[in-house]
Design an enzyme around this catalytic site. Structure first.
Site, PDB file in Angstrom:
ATOM      1  N   ASP A   1       0.862  -1.160   0.000  1.00  0.00           N
ATOM      2  CA  ASP A   1       0.000   0.000   0.000  1.00  0.00           C
ATOM      3  C   ASP A   1       0.911   1.225   0.000  1.00  0.00           C
ATOM      4  O   ASP A   1       2.053   1.127   0.422  1.00  0.00           O
ATOM      5  CB  ASP A   1      -0.776  -0.075   1.328  1.00  0.00           C
ATOM      6  CG  ASP A   1      -1.995   0.794   1.297  1.00  0.00           C
ATOM      7  OD1 ASP A   1      -2.541   0.971   0.214  1.00  0.00           O
ATOM      8  OD2 ASP A   1      -2.391   1.298   2.363  1.00  0.00           O
TER       9      ASP A   1
ATOM     10  N   LYS B   1     -14.425  26.943  -5.115  1.00  0.00           N
ATOM     11  CA  LYS B   1     -13.078  26.372  -4.971  1.00  0.00           C
ATOM     12  C   LYS B   1     -12.045  27.340  -4.405  1.00  0.00           C
ATOM     13  O   LYS B   1     -10.901  27.334  -4.839  1.00  0.00           O
ATOM     14  CB  LYS B   1     -12.585  25.823  -6.319  1.00  0.00           C
ATOM     15  CG  LYS B   1     -13.369  24.619  -6.779  1.00  0.00           C
ATOM     16  CD  LYS B   1     -12.579  23.752  -7.716  1.00  0.00           C
ATOM     17  CE  LYS B   1     -13.280  22.423  -7.921  1.00  0.00           C
ATOM     18  NZ  LYS B   1     -12.738  21.622  -8.957  1.00  0.00           N
TER      19      LYS B   1
ATOM     20  N   ASP C   1      -3.478  -1.115   5.506  1.00  0.00           N
ATOM     21  CA  ASP C   1      -3.926  -0.638   6.816  1.00  0.00           C
ATOM     22  C   ASP C   1      -5.428  -0.404   6.862  1.00  0.00           C
ATOM     23  O   ASP C   1      -6.006  -0.357   7.923  1.00  0.00           O
ATOM     24  CB  ASP C   1      -3.181   0.647   7.209  1.00  0.00           C
ATOM     25  CG  ASP C   1      -3.274   1.708   6.130  1.00  0.00           C
ATOM     26  OD1 ASP C   1      -4.008   1.480   5.144  1.00  0.00           O
ATOM     27  OD2 ASP C   1      -2.627   2.758   6.260  1.00  0.00           O
TER      28      ASP C   1
ATOM     29  N   ASP D   1      -8.132  -3.163   2.580  1.00  0.00           N
ATOM     30  CA  ASP D   1      -7.032  -4.095   2.308  1.00  0.00           C
ATOM     31  C   ASP D   1      -7.302  -5.490   2.848  1.00  0.00           C
ATOM     32  O   ASP D   1      -6.566  -6.421   2.536  1.00  0.00           O
ATOM     33  CB  ASP D   1      -5.733  -3.581   2.954  1.00  0.00           C
ATOM     34  CG  ASP D   1      -5.337  -2.230   2.403  1.00  0.00           C
ATOM     35  OD1 ASP D   1      -5.408  -2.070   1.177  1.00  0.00           O
ATOM     36  OD2 ASP D   1      -4.965  -1.334   3.176  1.00  0.00           O
TER      37      ASP D   1
END
EC number: 7.2.2.13
Length: 1021
Positions: free
Chosen positions: A374, A485, A715, A719
């Site tokens: 990862d 934005k 984590d 996963d």
């Protein structure tokens, strides 16, 4: 062992057809779960939603309708997976693999004891002892292994902790707080900052709502949520909030579109708990070893059974011999040795921040050939950090190192002072209280990741931001939103000679530049011309290309005549300028790589391990980090790089020309498994970006199809399916979700990728050292079996008894065998290619031939030499011993004559025989000294390796002391039938010990001088 033992293994297959059907159905379900999430709720208009779910968008469902749906769909909870009962786990430790061999041995001993007691009436209780001891060994080591693993595998309990307890719903037009379990599809739900989302929601209205999706998608930035349909992919669109993610700020109202197991998180949970991990490599090795040992034992047993019938023994005697030989072949102490060696390594790894939950994982890690890692938090520091600034028309590099030892830039420019002021003031992040003594980078911050990065950067460069904010008190602000934005605030300015109000703004760079007509360069305001705009565009593209998140900054001194002190600024009906501002600069942020990672990736490469990055992040960021840590090495290009260099379209580049490859999740979605295999096979450096949890799993399965042994790090909850499926799952101890920790076999306590490399090194070392331990332990099998065989063939008095064999296997050999686990590596084990599980076995034919055929034979000679010396000293010359067995063992004959005509009673004969047993035992200890020293190395000379292993030296002394104790301790003649020896008898085996040492040193010298030669092919294990 600890890995995914699903329900199917333990259910009796009532009829094979029924069993097959169930299996097929389960496989179908798993394939269904592996598919991407498909839904269209995010594309529906509010009217269509109302029609689909029958929900009144202001009054919600009626209580009666909600009760009907609850009865139909069941409660909003996750189904716990079928768990393996604890007693089954315990039985698996007691009867699995190696233990089974010892149980068979134990039962055979009881059988032999039973047969002799029926035949003789007054049986020899040796077999009874042996049976009891073998059973005890299995039970003790079984309990030990079970205890080691009882700490693992409670997957769903951690999912339970993730379920929110209460939810705020609107029913019959009234708001009510109910248990989350009672939420149903079609419910109108309100969430606010700090809440956990109670089910998958389609957002119908929102105010500044942000959710933390990191546990699901791996994105570290909080994601904005609004009613707008912004992406075809339901995981990326703004108008869906997912069950069990957290709402960080703002409020939102949504309609529940799925509950319980049907939510996205529920699907991942089912996927993780339904996956079955295969056997671990070390379990397969031990199975292979048992087949070998059993093969040897049965072959010897049956051969001598037939031989004893030819030699006219009775059927029953022949059966007793058969059992005896098979049992003598079982290395009783080996199960305990292997368990203790793995435990010691697990403890050593825990000191190096690797917590091993499943003992067998220690060995697996050593044979890893692919690591799928990862990105966020494993390869990177998991904290956004300012990496670059662009001001005064040039890019400046900030310091991103963990200890602030990196680059610095010119902080004296007036433009930098203006830029740092905007970054500090137009910023809602604050340090949490009472952290004055904590280093700035380690301080906890309240605020989103980008703002806290800016806060820490300004605090480091310019001193206290809190004081800066006190000097420029905030009058009014417009928070960031997805339509305009930008974020803007107006501050009082008490500096003499400057206007009273300062407007500061930050946001998306192109939006900020559009609002500006001038730019600050070296502290001077200049008009914004095309040349400057081009320079801005180039800088923006360059920083964006580094995978960094870029923000633009501008300001404006508001004229005092229009905005006097006390002016009422209005943010709804904006009464101040938001155009024609002065552009100051850009700042870009990235989650930087951890310091130790590039080195660790380099080590993996030299160890022949392929490192693949699998992340939910953007391809550009992923590629930048991959280059930064060396997953994509310098000079290796992707297809896109080649196309850019040659200025041709990507479609014209031959993919085989590119060593590196960045694969986008959306492309992966449409690939067949053959196409994926092709990528994994032909590219050495691979990055998968924007991947979903299901795709992580597909990537792991792809690597395993290539025959790789795969380690996966992760984590997030996303996963957990991949962690479970991998040969070894590695979870993060600090940032890891409970779920990922449960699915994994190993936990990195410091979340650092470099710790995995330490783990690989330890795993390779323990594999080498286990080979040495096994070679050492098996060697003494030959001097234990041959006395029995010669006893049958030559009809001599038994040279070595069962009790003494046990004293070797479970006494003198144990500590030395375990001490080999502490042996240092012979060469740089991280320069080797990974072990090939098909060819490089833990115990191979060469190890057996060395232990049994060569060293073991020399040991047996030493033992027999001692036996014949003692017999001769007592008057029985070797020629007189052959064929004497029947008389010798007959308790009614008390006048057996020796070679000198002296007569011996039964009692006297047995004392001499037991003294021989003791001496044979001591001889084995003496020759095992040399065996222990030669087992220290497989290729190097002992003189190169040295005697630094203190535990091994202790082992030598310990086995000698134990042998002396058993021989000379008063009362041993009754307890174990061991008698004191003359000191000279200890020396009989010394020449054989020396011979073993010299023989092996010469063998290793030939191997080193002639690598790949005949000696290495035949004897290098």
């Amino acid at each position: 062992m600890g890995k995914g033992a699903g329900r199917d293994k333990y259910e009796p297959t009532a009829t094979s057809e029924h069993g097959t059907k169930k299996k097929k159905a389960k496989e179908r379900d798993m394939d269904e779960l592996k598919k991407e999430i498909s839904m269209d709720d995010h594309k529906l208009s509010l009217d269509e939603l109302h029609r689909k779910y029958g929900t009144d968008l202001s009054r919600g469902l009626t209580t009666a309708r909600a009760a009907e749906i609850l009865a139909r769909d069941g409660p909003n909870t996750l189904t716990p997976p079928p768990t393996t009962p604890e007693w089954v786990k315990f039985c698996r430790q007691l009867f699995g693999g190696f233990s089974l061999l010892l149980w068979i041995g134990s039962l055979l001993c009881f059988l032999a004891y039973g047969i002799t007691s029926v035949m003789e009436g007054e049986p020899n209780s040796d077999n009874l002892y042996l049976g009891v001891v073998l059973a005890a060994v299995v039970i003790i080591t079984g309990c030990f292994s079970y205890y080691q693993e009882a700490k693992s595998s409670k997957i769903m309990e951690s999912f339970k902790n993730m379920v929110p307890q209460q939810a705020l719903v609107v029913r019959n037009g009234e708001k009510m707080s109910i248990n989350a379990e009672g939420v149903v599809v079609g419910d109108l739900v309100e969430v606010k900052g700090g809440d956990r989302i109670p089910a998958d929601l389609r957002i119908i209205s929102a105010h500044g709502c942000k959710v933390d999706n990191s546990s699901l998608t791996g994105e570290s930035e909080p994601q904005t949520r609004s009613p707008d349909f912004s992406n075809e992919n339901p995981l990326e669109t703004r108008n869906i909030a997912f069950f069990s993610t957290n709402c960080v700020e703002g409020t939102a109202v949504g309609i529940v579109i799925s509950t319980g197991d049907r939510t996205v998180m529920g699907r991942i949970a089912s996927l993780a708990s339904g996956l079955e991990g295969g056997k671990t490599p070390i379990a397969m090795e031990i199975e292979h070893f048992i087949h070998l040992i059993t093969g040897v034992a049965v072959f010897l047993g049956v051969s001598f059974f037939i031989l004893s019938l030819i030699l006219e023994y009775t059927w029953l005697e022949a059966v007793i011999f058969l059992i005896g030989i098979i049992v003598a072949n079982v290395p009783e102490g080996l199960l305990a040795t292997v368990t203790v060696c793995l435990t010691l390594t697990a403890k050593r790894m825990a000191r190096k921040n690797c917590l091993v939950k499943n003992l067998e994982a220690v060995g697996t890690l050593g044979s890893t050939s692919t690591i799928c890692s990862d990105k966020t938090g494993t390869l990177t520091q998991n904290r956004m950090t300012v990496a670059h600034m662009w001001f005064d028309n040039q890019i400046h590099e900030a310091d991103t190192t963990e200890n602030q030892s990196g680059a610095s830039f010119d902080k004296s420019s007036a433009t930098w002072l203006a830029l740092s002021r905007i970054a500090g003031l137009c910023n809602r992040a604050v340090f949490q209280a009472n952290q004055e003594n904590v280093p700035i980078l380690k301080r906890a911050v309240a605020g989103d990741a980008s703002e806290s990065a800016l806060l820490k950067c300004i605090e480091l460069c310019c001193g206290s931001v809190k004081e800066m904010r006190e000097r420029y008190p905030k009058v009014v602000e417009i928070p960031f939103n997805s339509t305009n934005k930008y974020q803007l605030s107006i501050h009082k300015n008490a500096n003499a000679g400057e206007s009273r109000h300062l407007l500061v703004m930050k946001g998306a760079p192109e939006r900020i530049l559009d609002r500006c007509d001038s730019i600050l360069i070296h502290g001077k305001v200049q008009p914004l011309d095309e040349e400057i705009k081009d320079a801005f565009q180039n800088a923006y593209l360059e920083l964006g290309g580094l995978g960094e998140r870029v923000l633009g900054f501008c300001h404006l001194a508001l004229p005092d005549d229009q905005f006097p002190e006390g002016f009422q600024f209005d943010t709804d009906e904006v009464n101040f300028p938001v155009e024609k501002l002065c552009f100051v600069g850009l700042m870009s942020m990235i989650d930087p790589p951890r310091a130790a990672v590039p080195d660790a990736v380099g080590k993996c490469r030299s160890a022949g391990i392929k490192v693949i990055m699998v992340t939910g992040d953007h391809p550009i960021t992923a590629k930048a980090i991959a280059k930064g840590v060396g997953i994509i090495s310098d000079g290796n290009e992707t297809v896109e790089d080649i196309a850019a260099r040659l200025n041709i379209p990507v479609s014209q580049v031959n993919p085989r020309d590119a060593k590196a490859c960045v694969v986008h999740g959306s492309d992966l979605k449409d690939m067949t498994s053959e196409q994926l295999d092709d990528i994994l096979l032909h590219h050495t450096e691979i990055v998968f970006a924007r991947t979903s949890p299901q795709q992580k799993l597909i990537i792991v399965e792809g690597c395993q199809r290539q025959g790789a042994i795969v380690a996966v790090t992760g984590d997030g909850v996303n996963d957990s399916p991949a962690l479970k499926k991998a040969d070894i799952g590695v979870a993060m101890g600090i940032a890891g979700s409970d779920v990922s920790k449960q699915a994994a076999d190993m936990i990195l306590l410091d979340d650092n990728f470099a710790s995995i490399v330490t783990g690989v090194e330890e795993g390779r070392l323990i594999f080498d050292n286990l080979k040495k331990s096994i070679a050492y332990t098996l060697t003494s099998n030959i001097p234990e079996i041959t006395p029995f065989l010669i006893f049958i063939i030559a009809n001599i008095p038994l040279p070595l008894g069962t009790c003494t064999i046990l004293c070797i296997d479970l006494g003198t050999d144990m500590v030395p065998a375990i001490s080999l686990a502490y042996e240092q590596a012979e060469s740089d084990i991280m320069k080797r290619q990974p072990r090939n599980p098909k060819t490089d076995k833990l115990v191979n034919e060469r190890l057996i031939s060395m232990a049994y055929g060569q060293i073991g034979m020399i040991q047996a000679l030493g033992g027999f030499f001692t036996y014949f010396v003692i017999m001769a000293e007592n008057g029985f010359l070797p020629s007189g011993l052959v064929g004497i067995r029947l008389q010798w063992d007959d308790r009614w004959i008390n006048d057996v004559e020796d070679s000198y005509g002296q007569q011996w009673t039964f009692e006297q004969r047995k004392i001499v025989e037991f003294t021989c047993h003791t001496a044979f035992f001591v001889s084995i200890v003496v020759v095992q000294w040399a065996d222990l020293i030669i087992c220290k190395t497989r290729r190097n000379s002992v003189f190169q390796q040295g005697m630094k292993n203190k535990i091994l030296i202790f082992g030598l002394f310990e086995e000698t002391a134990l042998a002396a104790f058993l021989s000379y301790c008063p009362g041993m003649d009754v307890a174990l039938r061991m008698y004191p020896l003359k000191p000279t008898w200890w020396f009989c085996a010394f020449p054989y010990s020396l011979l073993i040492f010299l023989y092996d040193e010469i063998r290793k010298l030939i191997i080193r001088r002639n690598p790949g030669g005949w000696v290495e092919r035949e004897t290098y294990y």
